[in-house]
Design a protein around this motif. Structure first.
Motif, PDB file in Angstrom:
ATOM      1  N   MET A   1       3.596  -5.565   3.299  1.00 58.23           N
ATOM      2  CA  MET A   1       3.169  -6.362   4.452  1.00 58.23           C
ATOM      3  C   MET A   1       3.085  -7.829   4.067  1.00 58.23           C
ATOM      4  SD  MET A   1       0.141  -3.764   5.374  1.00 58.23           S
ATOM      5  CE  MET A   1       0.054  -3.431   3.638  1.00 58.23           C
ATOM      6  N   LYS A   2       3.530  -8.704   4.961  1.00 57.55           N
ATOM      7  CA  LYS A   2       3.450 -10.147   4.745  1.00 57.55           C
ATOM      8  C   LYS A   2       2.958 -10.811   6.025  1.00 57.55           C
ATOM      9  CE  LYS A   2       5.984 -14.125   3.076  1.00 57.55           C
ATOM     10  NZ  LYS A   2       5.005 -14.424   2.067  1.00 57.55           N
TER      11      LYS A   2
ATOM     12  N   CYS B   1       0.863  -1.184   0.000  1.00 62.48           N
ATOM     13  CA  CYS B   1       0.000   0.000   0.000  1.00 62.48           C
ATOM     14  C   CYS B   1       0.896   1.229   0.000  1.00 62.48           C
ATOM     15  CB  CYS B   1      -0.989   0.003   1.164  1.00 62.48           C
ATOM     16  SG  CYS B   1      -0.325   0.476   2.764  1.00 62.48           S
ATOM     17  N   TRP B   2       0.355   2.342  -0.403  1.00 62.12           N
ATOM     18  CA  TRP B   2       1.082   3.604  -0.461  1.00 62.12           C
ATOM     19  C   TRP B   2       0.335   4.635   0.359  1.00 62.12           C
ATOM     20  CZ3 TRP B   2       0.667   0.056  -4.177  1.00 62.12           C
ATOM     21  CH2 TRP B   2       1.818  -0.339  -4.844  1.00 62.12           C
TER      22      TRP B   2
ATOM     23  N   MET C   1       7.652  -3.769   5.774  1.00 62.36           N
ATOM     24  CA  MET C   1       8.840  -3.030   5.301  1.00 62.36           C
ATOM     25  C   MET C   1       8.343  -1.730   4.700  1.00 62.36           C
ATOM     26  SD  MET C   1      11.117  -6.067   3.560  1.00 62.36           S
ATOM     27  CE  MET C   1      12.175  -4.919   2.754  1.00 62.36           C
ATOM     28  N   PHE C   2       9.104  -0.655   4.936  1.00 63.38           N
ATOM     29  CA  PHE C   2       8.713   0.663   4.475  1.00 63.38           C
ATOM     30  C   PHE C   2       9.774   1.216   3.526  1.00 63.38           C
ATOM     31  CE2 PHE C   2       6.983  -0.145   8.629  1.00 63.38           C
ATOM     32  CZ  PHE C   2       5.677   0.272   8.520  1.00 63.38           C
ATOM     33  N   TYR C   3       9.315   1.817   2.435  1.00 68.22           N
ATOM     34  CA  TYR C   3      10.198   2.429   1.446  1.00 68.22           C
ATOM     35  C   TYR C   3       9.766   3.880   1.228  1.00 68.22           C
ATOM     36  CZ  TYR C   3      10.799  -2.520   0.255  1.00 68.22           C
ATOM     37  OH  TYR C   3      11.010  -3.858   0.311  1.00 68.22           O
TER      38      TYR C   3
END
Length: 70
Positions: A51-52, A33-34, A66-68
């Motif tokens: 997300m997992k 998602c963004w 995890m975030f980017y």
């Protein structure tokens, strides 16, 4: 910055993240998602969140995120 000290994500973007987490928990899968957040310098950043689903611990789902900064 959205009405509170330390608040860096809008109510709309909070709803996007919450909905994505709920979907991952229910599907036991993964998802991107963004959303937007405001950094301490006041600049708006677009964040991509991966997300997992990792499993269940009693009544809670375990979700790896995890975030980017994109």
């Amino acid at each position: 910055m959205y009405g509170k000290i330390g608040s860096s994500i809008s109510p709309e973007d909070t709803a996007i993240v919450a909905s994505a987490i709920k979907e991952v928990s229910n599907s036991k899968g993964d998802k991107y998602c963004w959303y937007n957040r405001v950094a301490q310098d006041g600049k708006l950043h677009k964040i991509k969140m991966y997300m997992k689903y990792w499993g269940k611990n009693e009544a809670s789902s375990i979700i790896f995120c995890m975030f980017y900064d994109v």
